[in-house]
Each structure stands twice: as C-alpha cells, then as structure tokens.
Write an enzyme that holds these catalytic residues in place. Sequence first.
Site, PDB file in Angstrom:
ATOM      1  N   GLU A  49       0.839  -1.067  -0.072  1.00 25.35           N
ATOM      2  CA  GLU A  49       0.159   0.012  -0.042  1.00 25.35           C
ATOM      3  C   GLU A  49       0.822   1.267  -0.107  1.00 25.35           C
ATOM      4  O   GLU A  49       2.019   1.370   0.570  1.00 25.35           O
ATOM      5  CB  GLU A  49      -0.879  -0.031   1.317  1.00 25.35           C
ATOM      6  CG  GLU A  49      -1.650   1.252   1.305  1.00 25.35           C
ATOM      7  CD  GLU A  49      -2.917   1.325   2.424  1.00 25.35           C
ATOM      8  OE1 GLU A  49      -3.047   0.090   3.174  1.00 25.35           O
ATOM      9  OE2 GLU A  49      -3.519   2.185   2.669  1.00 25.35           O
ATOM     10  N   ASN A  95      -6.840   1.388   2.649  1.00 27.59           N
ATOM     11  CA  ASN A  95      -7.375   2.850   2.784  1.00 27.59           C
ATOM     12  C   ASN A  95      -7.054   3.930   1.712  1.00 27.59           C
ATOM     13  O   ASN A  95      -7.816   4.531   1.236  1.00 27.59           O
ATOM     14  CB  ASN A  95      -7.195   3.400   4.137  1.00 27.59           C
ATOM     15  CG  ASN A  95      -8.011   2.607   5.161  1.00 27.59           C
ATOM     16  OD1 ASN A  95      -8.724   1.756   5.034  1.00 27.59           O
ATOM     17  ND2 ASN A  95      -7.533   2.912   6.508  1.00 27.59           N
ATOM     18  N   ASN A 117     -12.417  -0.840  -0.932  1.00 33.76           N
ATOM     19  CA  ASN A 117     -11.786  -1.553   0.606  1.00 33.76           C
ATOM     20  C   ASN A 117     -12.495  -0.985   1.530  1.00 33.76           C
ATOM     21  O   ASN A 117     -12.833   0.227   1.685  1.00 33.76           O
ATOM     22  CB  ASN A 117     -10.400  -0.628   0.475  1.00 33.76           C
ATOM     23  CG  ASN A 117      -9.847  -1.051   1.645  1.00 33.76           C
ATOM     24  OD1 ASN A 117      -9.247  -2.410   1.938  1.00 33.76           O
ATOM     25  ND2 ASN A 117      -9.274  -0.397   2.729  1.00 33.76           N
ATOM     26  N   GLU A 118     -12.796  -1.852   2.423  1.00 32.56           N
ATOM     27  CA  GLU A 118     -13.616  -1.796   3.605  1.00 32.56           C
ATOM     28  C   GLU A 118     -14.664  -0.759   3.717  1.00 32.56           C
ATOM     29  O   GLU A 118     -14.447   0.254   4.378  1.00 32.56           O
ATOM     30  CB  GLU A 118     -12.350  -1.367   4.654  1.00 32.56           C
ATOM     31  CG  GLU A 118     -11.354  -2.506   4.879  1.00 32.56           C
ATOM     32  CD  GLU A 118     -10.492  -2.364   6.011  1.00 32.56           C
ATOM     33  OE1 GLU A 118     -10.353  -1.085   6.489  1.00 32.56           O
ATOM     34  OE2 GLU A 118     -10.051  -3.376   6.736  1.00 32.56           O
ATOM     35  N   TYR A 150      -7.038  -8.376  11.807  1.00 33.62           N
ATOM     36  CA  TYR A 150      -5.826  -7.878  12.547  1.00 33.62           C
ATOM     37  C   TYR A 150      -5.969  -8.372  14.180  1.00 33.62           C
ATOM     38  O   TYR A 150      -7.044  -8.230  14.475  1.00 33.62           O
ATOM     39  CB  TYR A 150      -5.637  -6.310  12.551  1.00 33.62           C
ATOM     40  CG  TYR A 150      -5.183  -5.942  11.054  1.00 33.62           C
ATOM     41  CD1 TYR A 150      -3.980  -6.407  10.575  1.00 33.62           C
ATOM     42  CD2 TYR A 150      -6.185  -5.123  10.275  1.00 33.62           C
ATOM     43  CE1 TYR A 150      -3.759  -5.943   9.023  1.00 33.62           C
ATOM     44  CE2 TYR A 150      -5.926  -5.084   9.019  1.00 33.62           C
ATOM     45  CZ  TYR A 150      -4.505  -5.333   8.490  1.00 33.62           C
ATOM     46  OH  TYR A 150      -4.383  -4.754   6.989  1.00 33.62           O
ATOM     47  N   GLU A 180      -6.769  -8.948   3.825  1.00 34.29           N
ATOM     48  CA  GLU A 180      -5.768  -8.174   4.914  1.00 34.29           C
ATOM     49  C   GLU A 180      -5.863  -9.268   5.955  1.00 34.29           C
ATOM     50  O   GLU A 180      -6.990  -9.609   6.441  1.00 34.29           O
ATOM     51  CB  GLU A 180      -6.202  -6.952   4.998  1.00 34.29           C
ATOM     52  CG  GLU A 180      -5.975  -6.094   3.897  1.00 34.29           C
ATOM     53  CD  GLU A 180      -6.422  -4.485   4.510  1.00 34.29           C
ATOM     54  OE1 GLU A 180      -6.385  -4.116   5.479  1.00 34.29           O
ATOM     55  OE2 GLU A 180      -6.629  -3.652   3.249  1.00 34.29           O
ATOM     56  N   GLN A 208       1.156  -6.228   5.702  1.00 35.22           N
ATOM     57  CA  GLN A 208       1.701  -5.866   4.212  1.00 35.22           C
ATOM     58  C   GLN A 208       2.958  -6.538   4.072  1.00 35.22           C
ATOM     59  O   GLN A 208       3.497  -7.354   4.734  1.00 35.22           O
ATOM     60  CB  GLN A 208       1.633  -4.337   4.099  1.00 35.22           C
ATOM     61  CG  GLN A 208       0.322  -3.745   4.564  1.00 35.22           C
ATOM     62  CD  GLN A 208       0.057  -2.523   4.006  1.00 35.22           C
ATOM     63  OE1 GLN A 208       0.951  -1.714   3.494  1.00 35.22           O
ATOM     64  NE2 GLN A 208      -1.001  -1.871   4.190  1.00 35.22           N
TER      65      GLN A 208
HETATM   66  O1  AHR Z   1      -3.226  -2.377   6.059  1.00 31.61           O
HETATM   67  C1  AHR Z   1      -3.438  -1.472   6.823  1.00 31.61           C
HETATM   68  C2  AHR Z   1      -4.787  -0.746   6.656  1.00 31.61           C
HETATM   69  O2  AHR Z   1      -5.957  -1.584   7.501  1.00 31.61           O
HETATM   70  C3  AHR Z   1      -5.487  -0.642   5.400  1.00 31.61           C
HETATM   71  O3  AHR Z   1      -5.169   0.046   4.681  1.00 31.61           O
HETATM   72  C4  AHR Z   1      -7.019  -0.884   5.683  1.00 31.61           C
HETATM   73  O4  AHR Z   1      -7.552  -1.546   4.413  1.00 31.61           O
HETATM   74  C5  AHR Z   1      -6.928  -1.694   7.053  1.00 31.61           C
HETATM   75  O5  AHR Z   1      -7.945  -0.929   7.790  1.00 31.61           O
END
Ligand code: AHR
Length: 499
Positions: free
Chosen positions: A27, A72, A172-173, A245, A293, A350
């Site tokens: 990213e 994002n 995305n999201e 996450y 992700e 990432q």
């Molecule tokens: O990977 C970091 C961020 O986490 C990404 O930009 C977003 O998609 C997620 O919230």
Amino acid sequence: MGKATVNLDTKFRIGTVDDRIFGGFLEHLGRCIYNGVYEPNHQLSDNDGLRSDVREALDDLGVTIARYPGGNFASGYHWENGVGERDQRPTVRELAWQSTETNHFGTNEFVHLCRKLNWQPMLAVNLGTGSPEEARNWVEYCNSVTGTYYSDQRARNGDAEPLRVPIWCLGNEMDGPWQLGHVPVDEYCNRARMAAQMMKVCDPSIELVACGSSAPQMSTFVEWDQRVMQRLGADLADYVSLHRYVGNPGGDSEEYLGTSKEIDQQIESIDAAARTVAAQQNSTRRTYLCFDEWNVWYRARGGEHSDGAGRFAPALLDETYNFEDALVVAMFLLSFIRHADVVKIANIAQLVNVIAPIKTNSDSVLKQSIYYAFQMISSRKGGEALQQSISCDSYSTKSHGEVPYLDSAAIVNGDELKLFAINRNLTEAMDLTIACADRPCTALKDGELLSHSDLKAENTWEKPNEVSSSELGNVAIKDGEVRIELPPQSFAALSLRLG
Ligand code: AHR
C-alpha cells in the site's frame, strides 16, 4: 510431556490449496512503497528502483500474488495520477494517511515489480472518491490490446503489450466509517455493481473481489457480506473479502495463542453466508473467500502511527514482531489450508516496513520473526489439504473456550505429505504422532522448527537472527508412523515421503 496424534487418510481431501493464499499486500502507506520496494537512489537498486537485498528477501518469502495500491489509500487514489512521465505526475496530499504522495510509483511500476518477483498483480479500485467509470478505464488501461484511448496511453507509457491484471478488488473496507467515501451497504452495492459490470464488459476474463465487512468486531459483520453477495451475485462477485488483524494487548499469551479458533470461525461464518446466498438464489455458482488483509497488528496503531502529518514516506504502522506473533501468523495460514475448499486468495498485510515481515534501513534488511513462519509454509505449497482427526489435550481460555494444544494442517501432493504443527503448550513438550491410514510414511524429506524459550523475543538490527527457523530434530519413523518431539511453544513444518 503431552501427547497428540494426527490421523490422516490421503483419500480424505478438503480441496486443492490455492497457491494464492500466499499473497502479500503493498500500500502507499508509510515506507512500504517509497524506501520499501521503490528506492531509486539507493546504491543497491536496479533500474526499477528495487534494492537487491529487498528483492532477495521478498523472493525467499515465497509470495505468489500482491494486492495494490491499498487499503485505505485506494479509496482516495486516482490511478491516472500514477502513470506517464514521472516528472509530469502530480504530487498530492494523500487523505487516508495524511502523507505527501509523489505518484512516482504507479500502475506500470507495480506490474513490472510483480513480473520481476513472479507475483500475480491484484489491483483495488477506488469506490470511495472515485467513479465506477474510472475503475473501468483502469481495466482498459491494463488489460486491453492497443487501439483504444487508455490502452494506447499505456503503450505510450512503454507497455505496448497488456499488463494482464487478473484480479480486481471492488473498493476497500467500504463498511468502515474511517474509509473515504464510506456508505451504507446498498449504496456500496450500487457502486460496486456498476463498476463490476463495466469492468467485466471491458475484460470478461477478470475476477472480482467484492468488499466484505472489514472485521468480525464490526456491527456489519456477516449481514453486510450477505447483502453484498445477494446484490452482486456470484457472476459479479467471484470473491468476497475478509480482513482480520489480531494482537495480544492484554499480555495473555495463552488467550492469544487461541486466536486460530476465531480465524476458523470468521471463515466459516462468511462461508455460511456465501452458501446461504447461493441457496437463496438457487444458483450452482457461489462466491469464494478472499482473505485479502490479515496479520498481527496492535502496537503501532492510531495517533502518530497512522498520521503522516503531510510528510513524504513517513514511518507509519512500524510494528516490531516477536516470537508469539510468529506462531499466530502460522495459525492464519494453517486455517486457510484447513479451509482450502473456500479460501482461494489471502494477502498478508503488508510486505515491507508497514506491519510487515521485512524491514529496511538505509543499508540493510531485517527479517522479522513472522517472516520465518510464513516462509516455512509457503515453501511447502502445492497439493491438496487433508481432513485430520486429532486427539490431544486442551486448555481453557476466557474468550475461546477449550483450545487444543495442537494446531495443525496437512497437505498431500503425490508421494509427499506436508505437515504443519504448532504446540501451544507454553511449558510442556509434545509427543506428536502422525499416522496415515492408507499409506505409510517412509522418510523425512526435510523439516524446520521455529522455537524460542521467550515468547517476547524479537529480531532487531543488533540481533537480527534471534528468532529464525532451524532444522527439525527428534523425528522418528517406525512402522509407517512419524513421531516428533515438539518443544513447548513451537512450530514445526515437515515434508515426508509416502510409500
Ligand atoms: O493495512 C493497513 C490498513 O488496514 C489498510 O489500509 C486498511 O484496509 C485496513 O484497515
């Protein structure tokens, strides 16, 4: 010593393990692109700005596909800013991470990087501040043969042949209030449908990933996903995205090592929604899962960690990983293997400098603990996941209930059996037996171990090899069965020959 047994039969298969579960993510964020994979002024860099030491670390990691340009960032990105003569490209204030974006790295540079590293490219279109038509035009720029406005532009930019991008994410999201252009689900579906239809008309061979809910903690979880799959159908949504996450903010390692139960549950919940939608629509086609992700991320979050304050390539989301994080990273991949019939793509978020297995400084590269967990599994890719019948003791946790001490996955590929095993017991070794009912295990091809007496041990610039894999010892094969002594808190990956 605790005991555990994994019983297998090579006829009892879950599905082919898609190579694309070993994906990564790049990213425009912090030092991931600039001073990460693109550092043109560095003495080790090639003509494309890729440092040889970064290239070597990425090559060895075994990544198969890469998602780009966000995250994002994607929801405010206009791809046309990132193509053409570099000195003509606009420098802009980037809105997701409040940084300065020079656009010196863009579509052509990304695809060239993918080719160099043998990755499939995967692009996320802007459905936040961008339009469906802009998304469609990007497909033309990348995938159409010359003779049209955007494909000719690509040719003028040095790529006469199509860039051939096979997978595209529809935003995305978009369920997240932090996302630029965040909208309620039906509005997202309108945008995504419009974009998807035009993108697929432009190139019918592409596959699309619709935005699922951004985390299981969201109130949108499952409902959003189900609605998106209903409105887009499997013809437009080949995949739905999952994001996750995790971390250990409370410092309770036994809880943390139970995370695999939550990952399994997340996959199974979204899979159930996908099956429900297919049944509702009386369709033989279904949407598959793209876990695009995932990682450990809980330290470098929020505040100064995610606010670039107008700087160019600031150090953001600079997470340092320890040994227990590596065990959890292995758990994600083991869960994807166990769900090989439905999880077709996954991207660790990432790859470089930003919540990443690889860090760079001005003169070297550091492989973080999680690098080894990923590599031990990616280097054994290929084959079909097997069902497992497991017997072992368990321990009680507050949030996951009973957690078995063993977390494992198995893959068969012809005469080779690949077995991955994590011993979550923090104090006791595990006497692990692997028995395959229909075929004897005849020899150990190779085996690796990731273990450390300190769950908090980290690789640092001063001690870069504190956590790294070593050869697996204590493996015995007798009467077709394998016995391994797994140290407390450890992860083993082994390849065995089958008779
Ligand atoms: O990977 C970091 C961020 O986490 C990404 O930009 C977003 O998609 C997620 O919230």
